[in-house]
Write a protein that holds these residues in place. Structure first.
Motif, PDB file in Angstrom:
ATOM      1  N   ALA A 123       0.818  -1.215   0.000  1.00  0.00           N
ATOM      2  CA  ALA A 123       0.000   0.000   0.000  1.00  0.00           C
ATOM      3  C   ALA A 123       0.849   1.261   0.000  1.00  0.00           C
ATOM      4  O   ALA A 123       0.397   2.327  -0.458  1.00  0.00           O
ATOM      5  CB  ALA A 123      -0.934  -0.007   1.206  1.00  0.00           C
ATOM      6  N   LEU A 124       2.083   1.163   0.490  1.00  0.00           N
ATOM      7  CA  LEU A 124       2.958   2.334   0.557  1.00  0.00           C
ATOM      8  C   LEU A 124       3.674   2.623  -0.758  1.00  0.00           C
ATOM      9  O   LEU A 124       4.133   3.752  -0.969  1.00  0.00           O
ATOM     10  CB  LEU A 124       4.005   2.142   1.661  1.00  0.00           C
ATOM     11  CG  LEU A 124       3.500   2.093   3.095  1.00  0.00           C
ATOM     12  CD1 LEU A 124       4.674   1.877   4.044  1.00  0.00           C
ATOM     13  CD2 LEU A 124       2.755   3.363   3.456  1.00  0.00           C
ATOM     14  N   ILE A 125       3.803   1.642  -1.628  1.00  0.00           N
ATOM     15  CA  ILE A 125       4.634   1.809  -2.826  1.00  0.00           C
ATOM     16  C   ILE A 125       4.171   2.970  -3.702  1.00  0.00           C
ATOM     17  O   ILE A 125       4.986   3.838  -4.072  1.00  0.00           O
ATOM     18  CB  ILE A 125       4.700   0.488  -3.619  1.00  0.00           C
ATOM     19  CG1 ILE A 125       5.498  -0.554  -2.824  1.00  0.00           C
ATOM     20  CG2 ILE A 125       5.350   0.717  -4.988  1.00  0.00           C
ATOM     21  CD1 ILE A 125       5.544  -1.922  -3.480  1.00  0.00           C
ATOM     22  N   PRO A 126       2.878   3.067  -4.077  1.00  0.00           N
ATOM     23  CA  PRO A 126       2.490   4.219  -4.910  1.00  0.00           C
ATOM     24  C   PRO A 126       2.662   5.551  -4.200  1.00  0.00           C
ATOM     25  O   PRO A 126       2.972   6.560  -4.836  1.00  0.00           O
ATOM     26  CB  PRO A 126       1.015   3.934  -5.240  1.00  0.00           C
ATOM     27  CG  PRO A 126       0.561   2.946  -4.221  1.00  0.00           C
ATOM     28  CD  PRO A 126       1.757   2.133  -3.879  1.00  0.00           C
ATOM     29  N   LEU A 127       2.486   5.558  -2.878  1.00  0.00           N
ATOM     30  CA  LEU A 127       2.679   6.801  -2.127  1.00  0.00           C
ATOM     31  C   LEU A 127       4.140   7.228  -2.142  1.00  0.00           C
ATOM     32  O   LEU A 127       4.458   8.419  -2.293  1.00  0.00           O
ATOM     33  CB  LEU A 127       2.204   6.613  -0.683  1.00  0.00           C
ATOM     34  CG  LEU A 127       0.714   6.294  -0.497  1.00  0.00           C
ATOM     35  CD1 LEU A 127       0.419   6.033   0.970  1.00  0.00           C
ATOM     36  CD2 LEU A 127      -0.147   7.433  -1.030  1.00  0.00           C
ATOM     37  N   LEU A 128       5.047   6.265  -1.987  1.00  0.00           N
ATOM     38  CA  LEU A 128       6.470   6.576  -2.022  1.00  0.00           C
ATOM     39  C   LEU A 128       6.878   7.088  -3.402  1.00  0.00           C
ATOM     40  O   LEU A 128       7.645   8.052  -3.526  1.00  0.00           O
ATOM     41  CB  LEU A 128       7.283   5.336  -1.653  1.00  0.00           C
ATOM     42  CG  LEU A 128       7.200   4.880  -0.196  1.00  0.00           C
ATOM     43  CD1 LEU A 128       7.814   3.494  -0.028  1.00  0.00           C
ATOM     44  CD2 LEU A 128       7.911   5.874   0.718  1.00  0.00           C
ATOM     45  N   TRP A 129       6.370   6.473  -4.447  1.00  0.00           N
ATOM     46  CA  TRP A 129       6.745   6.876  -5.811  1.00  0.00           C
ATOM     47  C   TRP A 129       6.257   8.290  -6.118  1.00  0.00           C
ATOM     48  O   TRP A 129       6.973   9.086  -6.729  1.00  0.00           O
ATOM     49  CB  TRP A 129       6.173   5.885  -6.818  1.00  0.00           C
ATOM     50  CG  TRP A 129       6.538   6.222  -8.233  1.00  0.00           C
ATOM     51  CD1 TRP A 129       5.732   6.776  -9.186  1.00  0.00           C
ATOM     52  CD2 TRP A 129       7.821   6.054  -8.846  1.00  0.00           C
ATOM     53  NE1 TRP A 129       6.433   6.954 -10.365  1.00  0.00           N
ATOM     54  CE2 TRP A 129       7.710   6.511 -10.184  1.00  0.00           C
ATOM     55  CE3 TRP A 129       9.034   5.541  -8.402  1.00  0.00           C
ATOM     56  CZ2 TRP A 129       8.783   6.485 -11.063  1.00  0.00           C
ATOM     57  CZ3 TRP A 129      10.101   5.513  -9.287  1.00  0.00           C
ATOM     58  CH2 TRP A 129       9.971   5.975 -10.595  1.00  0.00           C
ATOM     59  N   ARG A 130       5.048   8.624  -5.656  1.00  0.00           N
ATOM     60  CA  ARG A 130       4.495   9.952  -5.942  1.00  0.00           C
ATOM     61  C   ARG A 130       5.109  11.030  -5.044  1.00  0.00           C
ATOM     62  O   ARG A 130       5.252  12.184  -5.477  1.00  0.00           O
ATOM     63  CB  ARG A 130       2.975   9.943  -5.755  1.00  0.00           C
ATOM     64  CG  ARG A 130       2.208   9.214  -6.826  1.00  0.00           C
ATOM     65  CD  ARG A 130       0.757   9.684  -6.863  1.00  0.00           C
ATOM     66  NE  ARG A 130       0.099   9.509  -5.571  1.00  0.00           N
ATOM     67  CZ  ARG A 130      -0.616   8.441  -5.232  1.00  0.00           C
ATOM     68  NH1 ARG A 130      -0.752   7.447  -6.099  1.00  0.00           N
ATOM     69  NH2 ARG A 130      -1.197   8.364  -4.060  1.00  0.00           N
ATOM     70  N   SER A 131       5.467  10.678  -3.832  1.00  0.00           N
ATOM     71  CA  SER A 131       5.868  11.701  -2.862  1.00  0.00           C
ATOM     72  C   SER A 131       7.354  12.020  -2.888  1.00  0.00           C
ATOM     73  O   SER A 131       7.742  13.161  -2.591  1.00  0.00           O
ATOM     74  CB  SER A 131       5.481  11.253  -1.448  1.00  0.00           C
ATOM     75  OG  SER A 131       4.100  11.023  -1.352  1.00  0.00           O
ATOM     76  N   LEU A 132       8.173  11.050  -3.214  1.00  0.00           N
ATOM     77  CA  LEU A 132       9.614  11.277  -3.202  1.00  0.00           C
ATOM     78  C   LEU A 132      10.080  11.912  -4.517  1.00  0.00           C
ATOM     79  O   LEU A 132       9.544  11.585  -5.588  1.00  0.00           O
ATOM     80  CB  LEU A 132      10.364   9.961  -2.998  1.00  0.00           C
ATOM     81  CG  LEU A 132      10.405   9.414  -1.578  1.00  0.00           C
ATOM     82  CD1 LEU A 132      10.957   7.996  -1.575  1.00  0.00           C
ATOM     83  CD2 LEU A 132      11.251  10.310  -0.672  1.00  0.00           C
ATOM     84  N   PRO A 133      11.072  12.783  -4.462  1.00  0.00           N
ATOM     85  CA  PRO A 133      11.656  13.317  -5.698  1.00  0.00           C
ATOM     86  C   PRO A 133      12.664  12.330  -6.274  1.00  0.00           C
ATOM     87  O   PRO A 133      13.057  11.365  -5.627  1.00  0.00           O
ATOM     88  CB  PRO A 133      12.374  14.576  -5.206  1.00  0.00           C
ATOM     89  CG  PRO A 133      12.846  14.183  -3.832  1.00  0.00           C
ATOM     90  CD  PRO A 133      11.754  13.321  -3.261  1.00  0.00           C
ATOM     91  N   SER A 134      13.067  12.584  -7.477  1.00  0.00           N
ATOM     92  CA  SER A 134      14.218  11.861  -8.028  1.00  0.00           C
ATOM     93  C   SER A 134      15.486  12.436  -7.404  1.00  0.00           C
ATOM     94  O   SER A 134      15.614  13.646  -7.263  1.00  0.00           O
ATOM     95  CB  SER A 134      14.270  12.005  -9.552  1.00  0.00           C
ATOM     96  OG  SER A 134      13.161  11.375 -10.147  1.00  0.00           O
TER      97      SER A 134
END
Length: 388
Positions: free
Chosen positions: A178-189
């Motif tokens: 459940a955290l994976i899409p949140l991490l991808w959207r919230s973290l910068p490159s």
């Protein structure tokens, strides 16, 4: 190649997300410990064989700290975090569906490897945080890490009693997924800090150790405090079951809540390190650990005293760790993942040594020898922290 400043604001929401991800990742290493009795009966293996499961998980974690965590300086940390989170979901799912003991052993190694996701998040937070708030921000994420360690056993034992051991791994996999899409959207490159090859990355960790005296002091002092930490927690259930206390596993599991109380003070310790300097907080933390264990070793046996000891020394260990990380991350912004790998791998050696020494001393000299070991280790950390 130098990293460029990050533009993403480390908001309270992002800090909470990263603390949650860190806690769930590191908790994956410890879910198995309360399940060993159930798993032994499920697969028909003895106590010696079933002990392979936590051992393999820890070995996988330790190997990945040294072999995989340095990649955070070479590749985009966001991609590494998301890939490891996905790998952790797969490993936990394999454990939940394991048809036999051998498959569960393979899953245990994979869980340990992927759980080092936690050690990629912490340097990412250090890179995103404003310099004046780095200690506080790292402390917030480290609270998640320590809560994951301390509460995982309570959650695992309770869920297994209600729904079976496979449910523990299944729920854990769902939570991380459940955290994976949140991490991808919230973290910068993250722009890679170096273009060095993999072999050069690994070799450079020895160079970092030799070049930075503050890194050596931080790693050795925190490693000594980890000896004390691990000696206490690895022998607690046996001590509580002994004649001086006469308590069962439920009380031993509940002690995780006492340790969690100390862990919650990590952001305060980080903020104090930002304002007053980390060295003062490190010395205070090591002193708290020494006092807690010295009192336990000398005072009459008391369950409430043991609770107080757990709160105080966990607070001291956590305060020192957050402050040591503040020191280490300020040494070289282009090497934060490797610096973290050196610090954490030394702590891992301390944890393993503490578990072995604590068990040996308990068997040979009784339960008071364990806090005596913790007090001596804390004195050693104080001596190292006081050097210049």
């Amino acid at each position: 190649m130098k990293s460029t400043p990050q533009i993403t604001v480390l908001s309270p929401a992002l800090s909470l997300l990263l603390a949650t991800a860190t806690g769930l990742a590191v908790a994956s290493i410890y879910y198995v410990q309360p399940l060993l009795g159930l798993l032994s009966g499920q697969f028909g293996v003895g106590s010696a064989a079933i002990g392979l499961l936590p051992t393999l998980t820890q070995l996988g974690y330790g190997a990945a700290i040294l072999l995989l965590s340095p990649l955070g300086d070479r590749f985009d940390r966001r991609r590494i975090i998301v890939i490891k989170a996905a790998a952790l979901v797969l490993a936990l799912s394999l454990a939940a569906l394991a048809p036999g003991f051998a498959a569960l052993c393979v899953a245990s190694v994979a869980i340990g490897l992927a759980a080092t996701l936690a050690q990629d998040i912490v340097p990412a937070v250090a890179a995103l945080a404003p310099e004046a708030e780095r200690g506080k921000r790292v402390g917030q994420v480290m609270t998640g890490l320590l809560l994951g360690i301390l509460l995982s056993r309570v959650a695992s034992g309770s869920l297994a009693a209600a729904a079976g051991w496979r449910a523990v791994y299944a729920v854990a996999a769902i939570a991380v997924a459940a955290l994976i899409p949140l991490l991808w959207r919230s973290l910068p490159s993250f722009v890679p800090a170096t273009s060095a090859g993999y072999g050069s990355l690994l070799a450079s960790m020895a160079g970092l150790w030799m070049r930075h005296a503050p890194l050596r002091r931080a790693a050795i002092a925190q490693g000594l405090l980890s000896v004390a930490f691990s000696a206490f927690w690895s022998t607690l259930a046996l001590v509580l079951a002994g004649p001086d206390f006469g308590q069962g596993s439920a009380v031993a599991g509940a002690f995780g809540l006492a340790g969690a109380a100390g862990a919650l003070a990590a952001p305060l310790a980080g903020g104090l390190a930002d304002r007053r300097g980390p060295q003062a907080v490190i010395r205070i933390g090591a002193l708290l650990v020494f006092i807690a264990f010295a009192v336990q070793a000398l005072a009459p046996a008391s369950l409430w005293l043991l609770v107080g000891v757990a709160i105080v020394f966990d607070l001291g260990v956590q305060a020192a760790l957050v402050s040591h990380q503040s020191v280490v991350y300020s040494l070289d912004s282009a090497s934060r993942s490797r610096l973290n790998a050196v610090l954490v791998s030394t702590m891992f050696v301390g944890m393993a040594s503490g578990a072995a020494l604590g068990s040996t001393l308990l068997a040979s000299f009784g339960w008071r020898a364990v806090p005596a070991l913790g007090a001596v280790a804390a004195l050693g950390a104080l001596a190292v922290a006081g050097r210049r």
